[in-house]
Design an enzyme around this catalytic site. Structure first.
Site, PDB file in Angstrom:
ATOM      1  N   HIS A   1      41.491  -0.683   5.945  1.00  0.00           N
ATOM      2  CA  HIS A   1      40.354  -1.397   6.546  1.00  0.00           C
ATOM      3  C   HIS A   1      40.435  -2.883   6.221  1.00  0.00           C
ATOM      4  O   HIS A   1      40.186  -3.735   7.061  1.00  0.00           O
ATOM      5  CB  HIS A   1      39.031  -0.839   6.019  1.00  0.00           C
ATOM      6  CG  HIS A   1      38.762   0.574   6.420  1.00  0.00           C
ATOM      7  ND1 HIS A   1      37.489   1.081   6.551  1.00  0.00           N
ATOM      8  CD2 HIS A   1      39.591   1.594   6.721  1.00  0.00           C
ATOM      9  CE1 HIS A   1      37.562   2.355   6.917  1.00  0.00           C
ATOM     10  NE2 HIS A   1      38.830   2.683   7.014  1.00  0.00           N
TER      11      HIS A   1
ATOM     12  N   HIS B   1       3.459   5.351  12.256  1.00  0.00           N
ATOM     13  CA  HIS B   1       3.712   5.352  10.805  1.00  0.00           C
ATOM     14  C   HIS B   1       4.575   6.584  10.559  1.00  0.00           C
ATOM     15  O   HIS B   1       4.084   7.711  10.681  1.00  0.00           O
ATOM     16  CB  HIS B   1       2.353   5.429  10.101  1.00  0.00           C
ATOM     17  CG  HIS B   1       2.399   5.536   8.611  1.00  0.00           C
ATOM     18  ND1 HIS B   1       2.069   4.491   7.784  1.00  0.00           N
ATOM     19  CD2 HIS B   1       2.712   6.574   7.794  1.00  0.00           C
ATOM     20  CE1 HIS B   1       2.159   4.882   6.514  1.00  0.00           C
ATOM     21  NE2 HIS B   1       2.551   6.133   6.492  1.00  0.00           N
TER      22      HIS B   1
ATOM     23  N   ARG C   1      -9.500   0.254  12.743  1.00  0.00           N
ATOM     24  CA  ARG C   1      -8.489   1.230  13.149  1.00  0.00           C
ATOM     25  C   ARG C   1      -8.831   2.584  12.555  1.00  0.00           C
ATOM     26  O   ARG C   1      -9.352   2.661  11.439  1.00  0.00           O
ATOM     27  CB  ARG C   1      -7.121   0.807  12.638  1.00  0.00           C
ATOM     28  CG  ARG C   1      -6.036   1.815  13.045  1.00  0.00           C
ATOM     29  CD  ARG C   1      -4.984   2.019  11.976  1.00  0.00           C
ATOM     30  NE  ARG C   1      -5.449   2.780  10.840  1.00  0.00           N
ATOM     31  CZ  ARG C   1      -4.653   3.210   9.854  1.00  0.00           C
ATOM     32  NH1 ARG C   1      -3.377   2.923   9.881  1.00  0.00           N
ATOM     33  NH2 ARG C   1      -5.126   3.900   8.835  1.00  0.00           N
TER      34      ARG C   1
ATOM     35  N   ARG D   1       0.861  -1.197   0.000  1.00  0.00           N
ATOM     36  CA  ARG D   1       0.000   0.000   0.000  1.00  0.00           C
ATOM     37  C   ARG D   1       0.896   1.246   0.000  1.00  0.00           C
ATOM     38  O   ARG D   1       1.158   1.813  -1.046  1.00  0.00           O
ATOM     39  CB  ARG D   1      -0.965  -0.038   1.210  1.00  0.00           C
ATOM     40  CG  ARG D   1      -2.161   0.885   1.079  1.00  0.00           C
ATOM     41  CD  ARG D   1      -1.868   2.344   1.313  1.00  0.00           C
ATOM     42  NE  ARG D   1      -1.442   2.648   2.675  1.00  0.00           N
ATOM     43  CZ  ARG D   1      -0.967   3.822   3.034  1.00  0.00           C
ATOM     44  NH1 ARG D   1      -0.853   4.810   2.153  1.00  0.00           N
ATOM     45  NH2 ARG D   1      -0.571   4.042   4.278  1.00  0.00           N
ATOM     46  N   GLU D   2       1.449   1.589   1.165  1.00  0.00           N
ATOM     47  CA  GLU D   2       2.346   2.763   1.199  1.00  0.00           C
ATOM     48  C   GLU D   2       3.490   2.574   0.197  1.00  0.00           C
ATOM     49  O   GLU D   2       3.843   3.507  -0.548  1.00  0.00           O
ATOM     50  CB  GLU D   2       2.926   2.912   2.619  1.00  0.00           C
ATOM     51  CG  GLU D   2       4.000   3.980   2.753  1.00  0.00           C
ATOM     52  CD  GLU D   2       3.430   5.395   2.779  1.00  0.00           C
ATOM     53  OE1 GLU D   2       2.549   5.659   3.607  1.00  0.00           O
ATOM     54  OE2 GLU D   2       3.886   6.231   1.960  1.00  0.00           O
TER      55      GLU D   2
ATOM     56  N   HIS E   1      -6.791  -0.488   3.523  1.00  0.00           N
ATOM     57  CA  HIS E   1      -6.622   0.933   3.832  1.00  0.00           C
ATOM     58  C   HIS E   1      -7.799   1.671   3.187  1.00  0.00           C
ATOM     59  O   HIS E   1      -7.911   1.717   1.968  1.00  0.00           O
ATOM     60  CB  HIS E   1      -5.294   1.399   3.224  1.00  0.00           C
ATOM     61  CG  HIS E   1      -4.821   2.718   3.724  1.00  0.00           C
ATOM     62  ND1 HIS E   1      -4.639   3.802   2.910  1.00  0.00           N
ATOM     63  CD2 HIS E   1      -4.480   3.120   4.974  1.00  0.00           C
ATOM     64  CE1 HIS E   1      -4.193   4.823   3.632  1.00  0.00           C
ATOM     65  NE2 HIS E   1      -4.084   4.440   4.883  1.00  0.00           N
TER      66      HIS E   1
ATOM     67  N   HIS F   1       7.230   8.855   8.317  1.00  0.00           N
ATOM     68  CA  HIS F   1       7.856   9.147   7.016  1.00  0.00           C
ATOM     69  C   HIS F   1       9.277   9.667   7.218  1.00  0.00           C
ATOM     70  O   HIS F   1       9.635  10.203   8.260  1.00  0.00           O
ATOM     71  CB  HIS F   1       6.979  10.128   6.224  1.00  0.00           C
ATOM     72  CG  HIS F   1       5.923   9.404   5.463  1.00  0.00           C
ATOM     73  ND1 HIS F   1       6.107   8.975   4.181  1.00  0.00           N
ATOM     74  CD2 HIS F   1       4.688   8.967   5.842  1.00  0.00           C
ATOM     75  CE1 HIS F   1       5.014   8.331   3.779  1.00  0.00           C
ATOM     76  NE2 HIS F   1       4.135   8.313   4.766  1.00  0.00           N
TER      77      HIS F   1
ATOM     78  N   THR G   1       2.766  11.934   8.610  1.00  0.00           N
ATOM     79  CA  THR G   1       2.562  11.872   7.161  1.00  0.00           C
ATOM     80  C   THR G   1       3.660  12.569   6.356  1.00  0.00           C
ATOM     81  O   THR G   1       3.982  12.160   5.251  1.00  0.00           O
ATOM     82  CB  THR G   1       1.187  12.514   6.852  1.00  0.00           C
ATOM     83  OG1 THR G   1       0.220  11.858   7.670  1.00  0.00           O
ATOM     84  CG2 THR G   1       0.799  12.407   5.404  1.00  0.00           C
TER      85      THR G   1
HETATM   86  C1  HCA Z   1      -1.706   8.043   2.709  1.00  0.00           C
HETATM   87  C2  HCA Z   1      -1.194   8.778   3.934  1.00  0.00           C
HETATM   88  C3  HCA Z   1      -0.646   7.881   5.005  1.00  0.00           C
HETATM   89  C4  HCA Z   1      -1.745   7.178   5.783  1.00  0.00           C
HETATM   90  C5  HCA Z   1      -1.249   6.507   7.017  1.00  0.00           C
HETATM   91  C6  HCA Z   1      -2.333   5.800   7.824  1.00  0.00           C
HETATM   92  C7  HCA Z   1       0.151   8.833   5.926  1.00  0.00           C
HETATM   93  O1  HCA Z   1      -0.896   7.761   1.818  1.00  0.00           O
HETATM   94  O2  HCA Z   1      -2.892   7.771   2.649  1.00  0.00           O
HETATM   95  O3  HCA Z   1      -3.325   5.396   7.266  1.00  0.00           O
HETATM   96  O4  HCA Z   1      -2.111   5.635   9.041  1.00  0.00           O
HETATM   97  O5  HCA Z   1       1.374   8.822   5.887  1.00  0.00           O
HETATM   98  O6  HCA Z   1      -0.507   9.589   6.646  1.00  0.00           O
HETATM   99  O7  HCA Z   1       0.245   6.945   4.452  1.00  0.00           O
HETATM  100 CU    CU Z   2       2.280   7.299   4.757  1.00  0.00          CU
END
Ligand code: HCA
Ligand code: CU
Length: 442
Positions: A317, A221, A160, A25-26, A98, A223, A193
């Site tokens: 090394h 989550h 969730r 997904r991501e 998702h 980034h 995000t």
């Molecule tokens: C996205 C954004 C997301 C969602 C993360 C989540 C983010 O691409 O939809 O559903 O917890 O980074 O906020 O990946």
């Molecule tokens: Cu994300």
């Protein structure tokens, strides 16, 4: 705990750390994947990735809502089939869709047989102004109505809710929404995000959420816009967050998110062994290699669980590593499937490694002074190699045709010993033997 229902009947025993892998997904939102000729994951790739993740010990896999496209719908079914096939061997793996707070996404996920729904909606001022345009009251009203309906009709689903951009959302706004939603879900997500979360702020944020929602699990989550996705995930786990989103090699939108093997490796180094329960750590490097090959790349050099992290090129090394790998290798990687070190023959190689290679691996008869002379010739020539030339081949040509080296006659039964123990006085420790160098050209 009132929310145990969705997990019942699946024989699922909660573990201290649950990776929710979101490679498909991501990860699929990575710009790397948008050059379709080169990187596109087909259904076979997806099935192979999920199979590898399940065998690795991952129990939660996030996928797109199946109504994203007919292809995603078909892929969801194929992935579910491989999940089902592995239940006897590996136990149950939960497939989470998702979904937007939208009945179409929910209906498609339910129809596809998802085990859970990961709802998301932006709560920050920026997201509300520029993304969906809804105010908090509307968000709460819509989400509650949808969640209540799902709870009544599909009580088995794991629900969730994530307020996208949680780290740029005013705390009062986040609490206002989560207070209303928490009674209807088992997990609350707190996605960073755009990668603004600071490692030092993580513990406090988690503590606040835990105090306010003591019966709800939290999910992180992170980034990597600033390169903090790994440290933020690590801090979260240590602050008691049980669910972390990761992808293979950390791919995702922009710079991506936390890499699964990097996180588990760091927990191991920090001796957080209880968090590693059920993960097949030795498969870490193989899974990175498998996934990198899908991207038609080598495992990136920034990835801790990589062979480049065990590759030494500088002459100084290389010599030290031949004596003791620990000189330039602080942490063991063999538990994570990188069971050998490499020294690459190249312009920076010193006579030590050339001596070692010719004598101990190729069994030529030579002393140190010849090795030094060969090294001088090799160094000159290696700068002029083309991409298809092999430094190893060139070295052997120099050794044989210009220095007339001949092979030692080593009885077969001794060969292994010679390879592993070059010099008994220095190298008889187990660690060195396990990382005895093989010289390879990549
Ligand atoms: C996205 C954004 C997301 C969602 C993360 C989540 C983010 O691409 O939809 O559903 O917890 O980074 O906020 O990946
Ligand atoms: Cu994300």
């Amino acid at each position: 705990m009132t929310h145990s229902t969705p997990f019942q009947f699946k024989n699922y025993q909660p573990r201290p750390l649950e990776i929710i892998d979101t490679t498909l997904r991501e990860g699929s939102q990575s710009s790397l994947l948008h050059d379709h000729q080169k990187y596109f994951f087909n259904q076979d790739d997806k099935v192979e990735i999920v199979r590898a993740l399940i065998i690795y010990g991952v129990k939660f896999i996030e996928l797109f809502a199946p109504n994203v496209s007919p292809q995603e719908k078909a892929d969801f079914a194929a992935i579910k089939a491989v999940r089902d096939e592995l239940i006897v061997q590996k136990g149950y793996t939960f497939l989470l869709a998702h979904v937007r707070c939208h009945p179409d996404d929910v209906a498609a996920a339910v129809e596809a047989g998802a085990d859970g729904l990961n709802f998301y909606i932006g709560l920050s001022d920026i997201a509300r102004a520029h993304s969906h345009g809804k105010d908090l009251t509307t968000i709460i009203r819509n989400a509650r109505a949808l969640l209540e309906e799902i709870r009544a009709n599909y009580p088995h689903l794991i629900l969730r809710f994530s307020g996208e951009d949680a780290f740029r959302t005013a705390e009062a706004d986040l609490f206002r929404v989560y207070d209303e939603i928490a009674p209807l879900v088992v997990r609350l997500g707190t996605p960073d995000t755009v990668g603004v979360a600071m490692p030092a702020s993580i513990a406090q944020r988690i503590q606040l959420l835990r105090q306010r929602y003591p019966t709800i699990d939290l999910e992180g989550h992170f980034h990597d816009d600033r390169g903090f996705s790994l440290i933020n995930a690590l801090e979260s786990v240590k602050s008691g967050m049980r669910y972390i989103n990761t992808t293979l090699l950390g791919i995702g939108d922009r710079s991506g998110i936390t890499s699964v093997t990097a996180l588990l490796y760091n927990l191991y180094i920090d001796k957080a062994y209880d968090h590693l329960e059920g993960y097949h750590l030795r498969a870490s490097y193989p899974i990175n290699v498998m996934f990198a090959s899908k991207l038609k790349k080598l495992v990136p050099s920034k990835e801790p669980v990589s062979l480049t992290n065990r590759t030494h090129t500088a002459g100084v090394h290389q010599k030290a590593v031949l004596n003791s790998a620990t000189t330039y290798e602080a942490f063991p990687l063999d538990q994570f499937g990188v069971s050998e070190s490499e020294v690459l023959l190249g312009p920076l190689s010193g006579w030590n490694v050339i001596h070692y290679f010719l004598k101990e691996i190729k069994y030529y008869n030579l002393d140190e002074s010849i090795a030094k002379q060969i090294a001088a010739v090799f160094k000159e020539r290696v700068y002029n190699l083309g991409p298809q030339d092999s430094p190893t081949k060139i070295l052997i040509e120099i050794a044989e045709s210009e220095f007339g080296l001949s092979h030692m006659s080593v009885p077969e039964r001794f060969k292994d010993n010679i390879l592993q123990v070059m010099d008994d006085s220095k190298n008889n420790d187990q660690a060195h033997r396990e990382t005895a160098v093989g010289l390879k050209r990549k």
